[in-house]
Scaffold this active site. Structure first.
Site, PDB file in Angstrom:
ATOM      1  N   SER A  33      -6.175   2.902   6.137  1.00 34.65           N
ATOM      2  CA  SER A  33      -5.096   2.371   6.984  1.00 34.65           C
ATOM      3  C   SER A  33      -4.706   3.277   8.146  1.00 34.65           C
ATOM      4  CB  SER A  33      -3.865   2.054   6.140  1.00 34.65           C
ATOM      5  OG  SER A  33      -4.062   0.863   5.402  1.00 34.65           O
ATOM      6  N   THR A  91       6.750   5.727   4.119  1.00 28.99           N
ATOM      7  CA  THR A  91       5.672   5.689   3.140  1.00 28.99           C
ATOM      8  C   THR A  91       4.939   7.030   3.168  1.00 28.99           C
ATOM      9  OG1 THR A  91       4.093   4.768   4.746  1.00 28.99           O
ATOM     10  CG2 THR A  91       5.369   3.205   3.415  1.00 28.99           C
ATOM     11  N   GLY A  92       4.243   7.334   2.100  1.00 30.89           N
ATOM     12  CA  GLY A  92       3.463   8.564   2.057  1.00 30.89           C
ATOM     13  C   GLY A  92       4.290   9.826   2.108  1.00 30.89           C
TER      14      GLY A  92
END
Length: 315
Positions: free
Chosen positions: A78, A233-234
């Site tokens: 992604s 995110t992450g």
């Protein structure tokens, strides 16, 4: 190098293409500074102990660089949504279209069995009418939440993967990356993820050009930057060492598949960091064919990020 980067900020579009070529050549040819010798040694010693191929690239605002295990092609997963966003934004700019341009999405385009908060928001049982969604929203979903349906809608309606590659390579003169397949095509055949690849250094060069040149024009550039800074995110990857600090980080993650041999094809993060003392750098950490699960692979990225952060604190 620093003088060149300052100059780029003040040139028009016609000159920028020429200077981008010079910039990319300098990036490609310039040897890393001796000041990074100790950090490179720490990173290499750490990655040599791991049951994974770990590629690292670091680039400061002044143009100093460092790479570890950069010669390998790493699956982007992604992270490619950052590449896509760059091309989509400039496509809109070139056609005098705003980020609020509407795309009419059929319910069938919100595919099941893939990561898609966008689908969860819009799709209801029995819905047959098209859904008007602004490009701004689709890009927010791809950059902040790695939405696969939003990504493939943009590939289908604006620029497919090969055209994103061609557009960015023509604009930047970087060639150590390639996009071939959509998210849906990778889901159908996981081995295809290896055809969407980059070196870590090409990823940080692309990020640096985004930040320091007119590769993407305003207001699209500010939108992308603010969207990435707001990413939540992450957080167990590059942002991990900065959670209790005043540092600012914008980043894009990528997560791969568990392959038939039990290894995870990719766990990635690339981002830009501004430390409270004014230090700024771009970093990519790509973990390929990991013998660990995703959580442990994320911890590898977090540890590399901490080593780099600690190095800058000690300078």
């Amino acid at each position: 190098m620093k003088t060149l980067l300052i100059l780029i900020r003040h040139v028009n579009l016609g000159c920028a293409g020429i200077i981008l070529l010079v910039l990319s050549m300098l990036f490609a040819c310039r040897a890393p500074e001796d000041s990074f010798t100790s950090l490179r040694g720490r990173l290499q010693a750490y990655t040599d102990t791991l049951d994974a191929q770990v590629g690292i690239a670091l680039l400061t605002e002044g143009g100093d660089s460092l790479t570890v295990n950069n010669s390998c092609r790493y699956p982007l997963m992604s992270v490619l949504k950052f590449h896509q966003a760059l091309a989509v934004c400039e496509y809109l700019y070139g056609r005098h279209q705003s980020l609020d341009t509407l795309l009419h999405v059929a319910p069938g385009e919100l595919k099941p069995d893939t990561w898609s908060p966008l689908r969860d928001k819009y799709q209801t049982a029995g819905r047959t009418d098209s859904i008007p969604i602004p490009v701004r929203e689709l890009l927010s979903y791809t950059l902040q939440q790695s939405d696969n349906n939003a990504c493939d809608i943009l590939f289908d309606r604006i620029l497919p993967p090969a055209q994103v590659t061609r557009f960015l390579q023509e604009r930047t003169r970087l060639d150590d990356f390639n996009l071939v397949y959509t998210e849906d095509e990778m889901k159908e055949n996981h081995a295809r993820c290896y055809e969407n690849w980059s070196t870590p250094y090409a990823a940080v060069c692309l990020m640096a050009m985004f930040l320091q040149t007119d590769l993407v024009h305003e207001p699209y550039k500010s939108f992308m930057k603010e969207t990435m800074l707001a990413c939540r995110t992450g957080l167990s990857r590059l942002p991990a060492p900065f959670m209790e600090t005043n540092a600012a980080i914008g980043h894009k993650t990528g997560s791969g598949y568990v392959m038939p041999d039990g290894r995870v094809s990719a766990t990635n993060d690339v981002g830009f960091i501004a430390l409270p003392d004014g230090s700024r750098y771009v970093i990519a950490v790509f973990v390929k064919d990991s013998g660990y699960d995703e959580q442990a692979s994320e911890a590898i990225i977090a540890h590399v990020s901490k080593l780099v952060y600690t190095f800058f604190l000690e300078k």
